[in-house]
Design an enzyme around this catalytic site. Sequence first.
Site, PDB file in Angstrom:
ATOM      1  CB  CYS A  16      90.176  44.889  80.180  1.00  0.00           C
ATOM      2  SG  CYS A  16      88.466  44.339  80.389  1.00  0.00           S
TER       3      CYS A  16
ATOM      4  CG  HIS B  29      78.001  48.930  79.204  1.00  0.00           C
ATOM      5  ND1 HIS B  29      77.944  49.200  80.548  1.00  0.00           N
ATOM      6  CD2 HIS B  29      76.843  48.263  78.912  1.00  0.00           C
ATOM      7  CE1 HIS B  29      76.808  48.730  81.042  1.00  0.00           C
ATOM      8  NE2 HIS B  29      76.132  48.163  80.071  1.00  0.00           N
TER       9      HIS B  29
ATOM     10  CB  CYS C 267      84.538  39.993  83.918  1.00  0.00           C
ATOM     11  SG  CYS C 267      86.215  40.396  84.426  1.00  0.00           S
TER      12      CYS C 267
ATOM     13  CG  HIS D 224      77.193  49.031  85.867  1.00  0.00           C
ATOM     14  ND1 HIS D 224      77.549  47.697  85.802  1.00  0.00           N
ATOM     15  CD2 HIS D 224      77.860  49.648  84.858  1.00  0.00           C
ATOM     16  CE1 HIS D 224      78.395  47.530  84.798  1.00  0.00           C
ATOM     17  NE2 HIS D 224      78.592  48.695  84.209  1.00  0.00           N
TER      18      HIS D 224
ATOM     19  CD  GLU E 107      80.982  44.957  88.311  1.00  0.00           C
ATOM     20  OE1 GLU E 107      81.665  44.949  89.352  1.00  0.00           O
ATOM     21  OE2 GLU E 107      81.383  45.477  87.246  1.00  0.00           O
TER      22      GLU E 107
ATOM     23  CB  THR F 176      85.225  45.160  88.744  1.00  0.00           C
ATOM     24  OG1 THR F 176      84.329  45.330  87.640  1.00  0.00           O
ATOM     25  CG2 THR F 176      84.841  43.909  89.525  1.00  0.00           C
TER      26      THR F 176
ATOM     27  CB  CYS G 198      89.219  45.154  87.366  1.00  0.00           C
ATOM     28  SG  CYS G 198      90.197  44.514  85.998  1.00  0.00           S
TER      29      CYS G 198
ATOM     30  CB  SER H 297      81.752  52.242  78.977  1.00  0.00           C
ATOM     31  OG  SER H 297      82.873  51.745  79.684  1.00  0.00           O
TER      32      SER H 297
ATOM     33  CG  ASN I 146      85.801  50.740  81.616  1.00  0.00           C
ATOM     34  OD1 ASN I 146      86.615  51.246  80.839  1.00  0.00           O
ATOM     35  ND2 ASN I 146      84.913  49.840  81.201  1.00  0.00           N
TER      36      ASN I 146
END
Length: 280
Positions: free
Chosen positions: A12, A40, A94, A122, A124, A162, A191, A219, A221
């Site tokens: 991304c 990740h 990001c 996580h 984030e 996100t 996101c 990861s 996502n």
Amino acid sequence: MRLKLAKKVGFCFGVRRAVEMAEEVLNKEGSAYSLGSIIHNKQVVESLSERGLKVIDSIDAAGKGVLVISSHGISPDLADKISKRSLKLADTTCPFVRNAQKTAHSLGEEGYTVIIVGDSNHPEVKALYDFAGKKAYVVRDAAGFKALKLKPNKKIGILSQTTQSMNNFLSVVKAIIDSKPKDLRVFNTICKDAEERQAAARDISGAVDLMLIVGGKNSANTKRLLEVCKKILRKSYLIETEDDLRSRWFKGVSVVGITSGASTPDSIVRRVAKALKSSA
């Protein structure tokens, strides 16, 4: 055996930006420190490590030189500690994560009880929690919010990790509305890339016999994509590289769908596709 590739695969924007920034630092400095994995994806992190990016768990392990902040961002407290060290900083946070951080901080400053939908472990989410201040809670889903048993008539603000799924986020929003808050502010900080990948994966899963999700097992996502696919197609598997493929999965399979997490490079997706074609 036919292959059906998702419209969105590979890095991304935020991941590509982070990797390029790290590569630029290494080209200039020769070496640098990374506070945690920059993204990740094990293969990418190992590749950068071979070029001189040393992953550390604490700023105390950093000597002089450049410290690279991961794409997941860091807390205000940690940023303050880093500023007091003799380190150059390469912040690859990001931009979408940065926006979520500003939202969390603003809500906390305005006296809202802040609900963050995401994985509490996580990096984030840990940073978002610190940005939000003392009146913040992290919940995984609607059940997690209900378990808080917050009193009615509260001022509540909600935002998301996100990489969350929109359906899960909206289910928490509904649970908050049902709790009758005095004031509710909803911020969709998911996101757009994550939303588009999930939608594309959902579409493909309904049109294939087996689904492969290529990405890091740590990861967020990528794991979210697996959850999305599994709800539609039981034969959905998360793999990091072509080495994880198992021949027994493909008995009676005519069409295979492939998608990837946002931190998976195109090169690994191509290798997986090549391995499948050669074994067909």
